[in-house]
Design an enzyme around this catalytic site. Sequence first.
Site, PDB file in Angstrom:
ATOM      1  N   ASP A  97      -3.352   2.002   5.272  1.00 44.70           N
ATOM      2  CA  ASP A  97      -3.764   0.751   5.928  1.00 44.70           C
ATOM      3  C   ASP A  97      -2.546  -0.101   6.286  1.00 44.70           C
ATOM      4  O   ASP A  97      -2.502  -1.288   6.003  1.00 44.70           O
ATOM      5  CB  ASP A  97      -4.727  -0.029   5.036  1.00 44.70           C
ATOM      6  CG  ASP A  97      -5.514  -1.091   5.817  1.00 44.70           C
ATOM      7  OD1 ASP A  97      -5.650  -0.958   7.055  1.00 44.70           O
ATOM      8  OD2 ASP A  97      -5.988  -2.050   5.177  1.00 44.70           O
ATOM      9  N   LEU A  98      -1.587   0.517   6.920  1.00 43.22           N
ATOM     10  CA  LEU A  98      -0.385  -0.197   7.327  1.00 43.22           C
ATOM     11  C   LEU A  98      -0.695  -1.032   8.560  1.00 43.22           C
ATOM     12  O   LEU A  98      -1.153  -0.510   9.587  1.00 43.22           O
ATOM     13  CB  LEU A  98       0.722   0.816   7.625  1.00 43.22           C
ATOM     14  CG  LEU A  98       2.127   0.285   7.751  1.00 43.22           C
ATOM     15  CD1 LEU A  98       2.570  -0.394   6.461  1.00 43.22           C
ATOM     16  CD2 LEU A  98       3.082   1.408   8.103  1.00 43.22           C
TER      17      LEU A  98
END
Length: 192
Positions: free
Chosen positions: A30-31
Site C-alpha cells: 500500500d505504498l
Amino acid sequence: MFQRLKIAIDIAHAIEYLHYGTDSTIVHSDLKPSNILLDHDLTAHVGDFGLAKIISSILPVHESSSSITIKGTIGYVAPEYSTSYMVSIQGDVYSYGILLLEMFTKKRPTDEAFSDRINLHNFVSNALPDHVMEIVDPFIQTEHGMNSNKIKDCLASVLSIAVACSRTVPRDRISMKDVVIELRKIRDVLYR
C-alpha cells in the site's frame, strides 16, 4: 528538485530493504503519498504496514497464500492485483513508480484528466524526453528555471525510472535495487 530527489531515494532505499534486506521478503502492498512520513530533516520514512505481507525466503518472491484478499489504494495498486491474489515485490515497484510520477508532475493517478486511454504512466511516457518540462510540477520550473539542461536531463531520467517501475507487465518492471542505483547516479550528476 533536489529535495524531491532526496525523498525519492529515501523511499527507494526503504522499499529495497523490505524486498532484499532480510531473510524474508516483505511486500508493503500500500505504498502511496499518505504512507510516506517526513521527519524534521525531511528524511522520508515508509509507514503503515497494515497490508504488508511477509513472504518466506523459501518461496519464490511472487508467491503468497491465495486466501489473502489483496487490498490497496486505487491508482497506486498494481494492475495485476485486480486479477490475482498473489502479492509481489513487483507490485510495490509499480506503486513506487506511480508515487514517483506524482512527486515530480504533481498529478495524482486518479486525476479526472486521465481516462481509460490515458493514465499517469502514459501521460509521462508520451512526454519523454523532449517535453519533460511541459509535464513537471510548475514549481520545479520556477525553482530552477527553464534553461537548465542539467535539470531537464535529470528530470527526464527520474521520470524514465518512474515509467520503468510502473509498466503494466510485472516482469517488465525495473527492480528496486536498480532504482536505487539509478537515482543515486542522478543525484551525483545534480550535485556536480
